[in-house]
Scaffold this active site. Structure first.
Site, PDB file in Angstrom:
ATOM      1  N   LYS A 284      24.877  22.876   7.291  1.00 21.22           N
ATOM      2  CA  LYS A 284      26.043  22.731   6.430  1.00 21.22           C
ATOM      3  C   LYS A 284      25.619  22.143   5.093  1.00 21.22           C
ATOM      4  O   LYS A 284      24.805  21.225   5.048  1.00 21.22           O
ATOM      5  CB  LYS A 284      27.087  21.811   7.085  1.00 21.22           C
ATOM      6  CG  LYS A 284      28.117  22.537   7.914  1.00 21.22           C
ATOM      7  CD  LYS A 284      29.278  21.625   8.265  1.00 21.22           C
ATOM      8  CE  LYS A 284      30.375  22.386   8.990  1.00 21.22           C
ATOM      9  NZ  LYS A 284      31.519  21.522   9.307  1.00 21.22           N
ATOM     10  N   GLU A 370      42.569  20.266  22.767  1.00 20.75           N
ATOM     11  CA  GLU A 370      43.857  19.578  22.740  1.00 20.75           C
ATOM     12  C   GLU A 370      44.520  19.523  24.110  1.00 20.75           C
ATOM     13  O   GLU A 370      45.154  18.518  24.458  1.00 20.75           O
ATOM     14  CB  GLU A 370      44.784  20.273  21.738  1.00 20.75           C
ATOM     15  CG  GLU A 370      44.345  20.167  20.289  1.00 20.75           C
ATOM     16  CD  GLU A 370      43.363  21.246  19.863  1.00 20.75           C
ATOM     17  OE1 GLU A 370      42.983  21.271  18.680  1.00 20.75           O
ATOM     18  OE2 GLU A 370      42.971  22.073  20.724  1.00 20.75           O
ATOM     19  N   ARG A 398      49.023  23.270  20.657  1.00 22.45           N
ATOM     20  CA  ARG A 398      48.062  23.801  21.622  1.00 22.45           C
ATOM     21  C   ARG A 398      48.065  23.022  22.931  1.00 22.45           C
ATOM     22  O   ARG A 398      47.473  23.456  23.909  1.00 22.45           O
ATOM     23  CB  ARG A 398      46.657  23.788  21.005  1.00 22.45           C
ATOM     24  CG  ARG A 398      46.592  24.442  19.641  1.00 22.45           C
ATOM     25  CD  ARG A 398      45.199  24.473  19.078  1.00 22.45           C
ATOM     26  NE  ARG A 398      44.684  25.830  19.130  1.00 22.45           N
ATOM     27  CZ  ARG A 398      43.421  26.164  18.882  1.00 22.45           C
ATOM     28  NH1 ARG A 398      42.543  25.238  18.585  1.00 22.45           N
ATOM     29  NH2 ARG A 398      43.041  27.411  18.944  1.00 22.45           N
TER      30      ARG A 398
END
Length: 623
Positions: A284, A370, A398
């Site tokens: 990244k 979740e 979710r």
């Protein structure tokens, strides 16, 4: 923002992937370098997601070079990393508008481009959608290819494993690229990520690869084969049992920043039959040192000077609601050793960094899971702990079944700190917290609270934490109003509203404000000479307050930063109808549509949720 053609001589000639494919393969490193510089130059001037896109430059170039997009289908999981994709697919000169009102969408978006196969925003949906597309492509019979790019963070979610399991079972032609950058927004957790880290850092891969090269160099027939199939030198030497047992042909890990090596590998994999998985290693922030060193800080950036080692500091402002929640966590955990805080991979966003450092034994990041987060909290509550689930409004969607089945039905004392409720701004429709009051209000046993300011927020957190039933405290993105914070042992009466502007004999209008709309509602009430009530509780409602107001006013107006359909105003409507009360009611809130991106102020103004809009809606209603 104008593009200087001399700075990007190759990139400025690429207005579609077809133009990219006209270049010879040896030009791809130059194109990648120009693309990285363009992305840095554009985002530093306009703001937006940053580190993720820098990490996928070479992969994006390779995929559009090898595949016949948009005929072939390319799906980006989540979409933070898709800025290079937008640049190469005809949106280069609009990139400076990204995340701004009426500008480019922050994520791949079907309405925006034929190259955006799937609209995304939440993680771990790519493999499921790609499998559906691969089945459809087989039925179509036109040899259309399907590719999904998913990060190692998104791969920790249960939905990704469900899709992998199904894909390996039905064995359709598709390629999944696992972009392993060793972190998502927050540090990844879990055994799978540890396994990846060991593979990438261990000597087995490097030793076998280099030893294999030396061996092959001494065997002319195999040496020739290796030169034509370079991916066999780069990959297929690390234990791949996990994915192979799921039914995938696994290749990797390979260098995700070697664009020519990627092209060679992907070209070979394009023609392979059945489910394929290519594991690439990327970094990244690649190419911008500060982002490489701190990709979390550079995940999404404001306008900044690339020559400055630091991002500009925001102007001193009041604490955000996320910071207020994090402060409350620390203060409460210091006196309650049974407090346990849970986040699904959103430690930074939910204001939990300090808490995670000071109270590591009371902190759990469950990764992008979740559903598990909610049921994990249920188990903690049954075991006598005091769980707090910190979760964004749009991510709580979710875990809805688990909230009903595992928490509410069993009436367990789990508190949900629901961040990013209401309009969130630049992330757009996938992240707007428009629906939580509507989907929560119908669940029995829940207490639902919406603070008007940071003082009320901490009062409600105190109240929910001390409750013996499931509770929800929902608060928005953004800062408080400067109110003094209460002590951690101070609570409020459940279901009790408070008067802000008391009724008078001349008041015919009563405004019932839910949550942080109170300031705008107050401005409107002063202008209209109306009564104003801070309702505080969506469930249970303060029915006594509604009864009193109905006796002395001709019109009730409800205001909320939630969908009108099924929201707090609907709760007031239902009560009034059930009691047979004859009074006019106006509900003001988010209309029955998905709300596009823009700043919170811009969106509120457009929806008539600022004070001027509220005044106009009320005047139109009573005239």
């Amino acid at each position: 923002m104008t593009t200087n053609l001399t700075d990007y001589p190759l990139l400025t000639q690429i207005n579609s992937p077809k133009d990219l494919r006209n270049y010879s393969q040896d030009k791809l490193p130059r194109i990648s370098n120009e693309l990285r510089r363009f992305l840095l130059n554009s985002v530093s001037k306009s703001s937006g997601h940053f580190a993720s896109g820098l990490g996928t430059i070479e992969l994006t170039v390779a995929l559009h070079y090898v595949y016949n997009t948009p005929f072939d289908h390319l799906i980006w999981d989540v979409g933070h990393q898709a800025y290079p994709h937008k640049i190469l697919t005809g949106r280069r000169d609009q990139l400076h508008t990204i995340r701004q009102k009426d500008g480019l969408h922050p994520f791949p978006w079907r309405e925006e481009s034929e190259y955006d196969t799937l609209s995304v925003g939440h993680s771990s949906t790519s493999i499921s959608a790609a499998l559906g597309l691969s089945v459809a492509a087989e039925k179509e019979g036109l040899n259309r290819k399907t590719v999904a790019v998913i990060g190692d963070g998104a791969m920790t979610a249960g939905m990704a494993f469900e899709a992998l399991n199904h894909a390996g079972d039905i064995k359709k032609d598709m390629l999944i690229i696992l972009n392993d950058n060793e972190m998502s927004i927050s540090e990844n957790v879990g055994a799978l990520n540890n396994h990846f880290a060991k593979m990438l850092s261990g000597s087995l891969y490097t030793g076998i690869r280099e030893g294999g090269k030396r061996l092959l160099n001494n065997l002319p027939p195999i040496k020739e084969l290796a030169s034509r199939a370079e991916e066999h030198l780069k990959g297929m030497v690390v234990p791949s049992t996990f994915f192979e047992e799921l039914g995938f042909n696994y290749i990797g890990p390979i260098d995700g920043h070697d664009v020519e090596g990627l092209v060679d590998t992907i070209k070979n994999m394009r023609s392979l039959k059945g489910p394929q998985l290519l594991h690439i290693a990327t970094k990244k922030g690649k190419g911008f040192y500060a982002a490489e060193q701190d990709p979390i800080k550079y995940h999404a950036v404001p306008k900044f000077n690339p020559s400055d080692a630091n991002l500009p500091k925001s102007k001193p402002s009041l604490p955000t609601y996320s910071q207020i929640f994090g402060d409350w966590l620390c203060k409460t955990a210091a006196v309650d050793k049974k407090l346990v805080a849970i986040t699904p991979a959103m430690r930074e966003g939910s204001g939990m960094v300090e808490f995670s450092q000071r109270f590591p034994d009371q902190y759990y990041d469950v990764a992008i899971a979740e559903q598990h987060a909610v049921t994990f909290a249920a188990g903690l509550a049954i075991g006598g702990q005091h769980p707090v689930v910190a979760i964004y409004s749009s991510f709580l969607q979710r875990g809805y079944d688990q909230l009903i089945h595992d928490v509410a039905i069993q009436n367990l004392p789990v508190m949900f700190a629901v961040d990013r409720a209401g309009i969130v701004g630049a992330d757009g429709a996938t992240h707007q917290g428009s629906f939580d009051l509507s989907f929560l209000r119908c669940i029995p046993n829940l207490v639902i609270m919406a603070p008007a300011n940071e003082r009320e927020c901490q009062l409600m957190l105190n109240t929910g934490h001390k409750s013996n039933t499931p509770t929800v405290v929902r608060y928005p993105r953004g800062s408080g109003t400067g109110e003094e914070l209460p002590n951690i042992d101070e609570v409020i009466e459940i279901g009790k509203a408070r008067e802000v502007i008391a009724p008078t004999e001349s008041n015919n209008i009563a405004i019932l404000s839910f949550g942080t709309m109170l300031n705008e509602a107050n401005n409107a009430a002063v202008s209209l000479g109306a009564t104003l009530i801070d309702m505080r509780f969506i469930k249970p409602l303060d029915n006594n307050m509604i009864n009193q107001l109905a006796k002395t006013h001709s019109t009730l107006v409800t205001i909320e930063d939630n969908a009108i359909a099924g929201g707090a105003g609907s709760a007031v409507n239902e009560y009034i109808l059930s009691q047979g009360i004859a009074i006019k009611v106006l509900n003001i809130g988010i209309p029955d549509q998905f709300i596009k991106h823009g700043t919170q102020e811009e969106v509120h103004q457009e929806l008539g949720l600022d004070s001027l809009g509220i005044i106009k809606k009320i005047n139109d209603f009573i005239s």
